[in-house]
Design a protein around this motif. Structure first.
Motif, mmCIF file in Angstrom:
data_model
loop_
_atom_site.group_PDB
_atom_site.id
_atom_site.type_symbol
_atom_site.label_atom_id
_atom_site.label_comp_id
_atom_site.label_asym_id
_atom_site.label_seq_id
_atom_site.Cartn_x
_atom_site.Cartn_y
_atom_site.Cartn_z
ATOM 1 N N UNK A 134 -11.506 61.094 -23.108
ATOM 2 C CA UNK A 134 -12.124 60.016 -24.740
ATOM 3 C C UNK A 134 -12.444 61.619 -25.685
ATOM 4 N N UNK A 135 -11.434 62.150 -25.366
ATOM 5 C CA UNK A 135 -11.506 63.542 -26.783
ATOM 6 C C UNK A 135 -10.683 62.948 -27.858
ATOM 7 N N UNK A 136 -11.679 63.348 -29.085
ATOM 8 C CA UNK A 136 -10.787 62.546 -30.127
ATOM 9 C C UNK A 136 -11.512 62.330 -31.007
ATOM 10 N N UNK A 137 -11.404 62.303 -32.486
ATOM 11 C CA UNK A 137 -12.271 61.723 -33.681
ATOM 12 C C UNK A 137 -12.383 59.924 -33.913
ATOM 13 N N UNK A 138 -14.284 59.810 -34.150
ATOM 14 C CA UNK A 138 -14.164 58.530 -33.621
ATOM 15 C C UNK A 138 -14.737 58.147 -34.747
ATOM 16 N N UNK A 139 -14.613 56.514 -35.501
ATOM 17 C CA UNK A 139 -14.914 56.559 -36.860
ATOM 18 C C UNK A 139 -15.946 55.208 -36.732
ATOM 19 N N UNK A 140 -17.184 55.430 -38.109
ATOM 20 C CA UNK A 140 -17.666 54.272 -37.919
ATOM 21 C C UNK A 140 -17.759 53.245 -38.837
ATOM 22 N N UNK A 141 -17.057 52.206 -38.716
ATOM 23 C CA UNK A 141 -16.376 51.397 -40.320
ATOM 24 C C UNK A 141 -17.847 50.186 -40.673
ATOM 25 N N UNK A 142 -18.677 50.488 -41.450
ATOM 26 C CA UNK A 142 -19.421 48.830 -41.921
ATOM 27 C C UNK A 142 -18.481 47.826 -43.015
ATOM 28 N N UNK A 143 -19.041 46.502 -42.763
ATOM 29 C CA UNK A 143 -18.967 45.443 -44.064
ATOM 30 C C UNK A 143 -20.054 45.357 -44.086
ATOM 31 N N UNK A 144 -20.172 44.403 -45.505
ATOM 32 C CA UNK A 144 -21.378 44.103 -45.927
ATOM 33 C C UNK A 144 -21.058 41.933 -45.882
ATOM 34 N N UNK A 145 -22.656 41.700 -45.251
ATOM 35 C CA UNK A 145 -22.588 39.740 -45.428
ATOM 36 C C UNK A 145 -22.624 39.482 -46.397
ATOM 37 N N UNK A 146 -21.389 38.458 -46.507
ATOM 38 C CA UNK A 146 -20.881 38.196 -47.380
ATOM 39 C C UNK A 146 -19.191 38.253 -47.894
ATOM 40 N N UNK A 147 -18.550 39.337 -47.018
ATOM 41 C CA UNK A 147 -16.904 39.771 -47.755
ATOM 42 C C UNK A 147 -16.712 39.201 -46.346
ATOM 43 N N UNK A 148 -14.974 40.216 -45.875
ATOM 44 C CA UNK A 148 -14.406 40.077 -45.003
ATOM 45 C C UNK A 148 -14.180 40.486 -43.913
ATOM 46 N N UNK A 149 -15.174 39.767 -42.879
ATOM 47 C CA UNK A 149 -15.760 41.113 -41.919
ATOM 48 C C UNK A 149 -14.201 40.980 -40.466
ATOM 49 N N UNK A 150 -12.906 40.729 -41.013
ATOM 50 C CA UNK A 150 -12.220 40.349 -39.542
ATOM 51 C C UNK A 150 -11.671 41.862 -40.015
#
Length: 226
Positions: A134-150
């Motif tokens: 599990x060693x590694x770099x993790x990233x948190x991505x977010x989109x807002x309501x009304x945008x493309x959430x694919x």
């Protein structure tokens, strides 16, 4: 500004703020329009960079990867990814319009958000049963309501959090439970309280013995007289 203090504060900065910043100044009596001031030579130039947050965990522990949306806007979807050899691999995805998607085999049934309600802006991820893989770099991505959430769209967004997870080995014969117990204040204070209590009892016994030794002759005389 009249004191010449022009420092800028970016509150709750995210990786979207990484870049080069310039400070431009116009003097009194000159053209202070935005277009004019942009043509002036900057008095200071700074490069803003950010290092990933460092999180450590022992094998078998729960790794907590914190993430929070600064502006608390309505969240349409959240995706956690892990960077491996410059490739983004999906770790967790959840949208308000659907149930959490299936994770890759390595992370199946091992990850979940701290809170089920994404609207609170709390997107901290729990990773259970950590291993050295599990060693590694993790990233948190977010989109807002009304945008493309694919998933394809959310991967193109700038991560709001980047975390470097390191799994550290536990010394031989040193169990996780023992480490956690060593951090428990009660483990330290309980023996101390017991020792203090025993000391008080011993002092009380000594005082009683001394008092009895002094009072014994007087009691004996009274008994003889009677």
């Amino acid at each position: 500004m009249w004191n010449g203090q022009l420092s800028l504060y970016i509150v709750e900065a995210t990786f979207a703020e990484i870049g080069t910043y310039e400070c431009h100044v116009a003097q009194t009596g000159t053209n202070n329009s935005k277009a004019a001031i942009l043509k002036t030579k900057p008095i200071n130039t700074l490069n803003l960079t950010m290092e990933p947050m460092k999180v450590f965990a022992a094998p078998g522990e729960i790794a907590i990867l914190p993430c929070e949306v600064p502006n608390k806007e309505s969240i349409g979807a959240v995706m956690w990814t892990r960077s491996v050899l410059n490739l983004e691999k999906e770790l967790f995805y959840q949208s308000n319009a659907s149930d959490p998607s299936t994770q890759p085999p390595h992370y199946a049934n091992r990850v979940r958000l701290m809170y089920t309600d994404m609207q609170k802006g709390k997107l901290t991820l729990f990773l259970y049963g950590t291993t050295f893989d599990d060693d590694g770099t993790y990233e948190c991505h977010v989109t807002q309501v009304g945008t493309n959430n694919s998933k394809a769209a959310i991967l193109k967004t700038t991560p709001i959090k980047s975390i470097k997870l390191t799994i550290v080995p536990v010394p031989e014969g040193f169990e996780i439970d023992q480490r956690l117990e060593a951090c428990d204040p009660a483990t330290f204070f309980q023996p101390l309280v017991f020792a203090m209590g025993a000391t008080v009892v011993i002092i009380g016994i000594l005082k009683y013995c001394v008092c009895w030794h002094k009072a014994a002759p007087c009691i004996a005389k009274l008994l003889i007289k009677e």
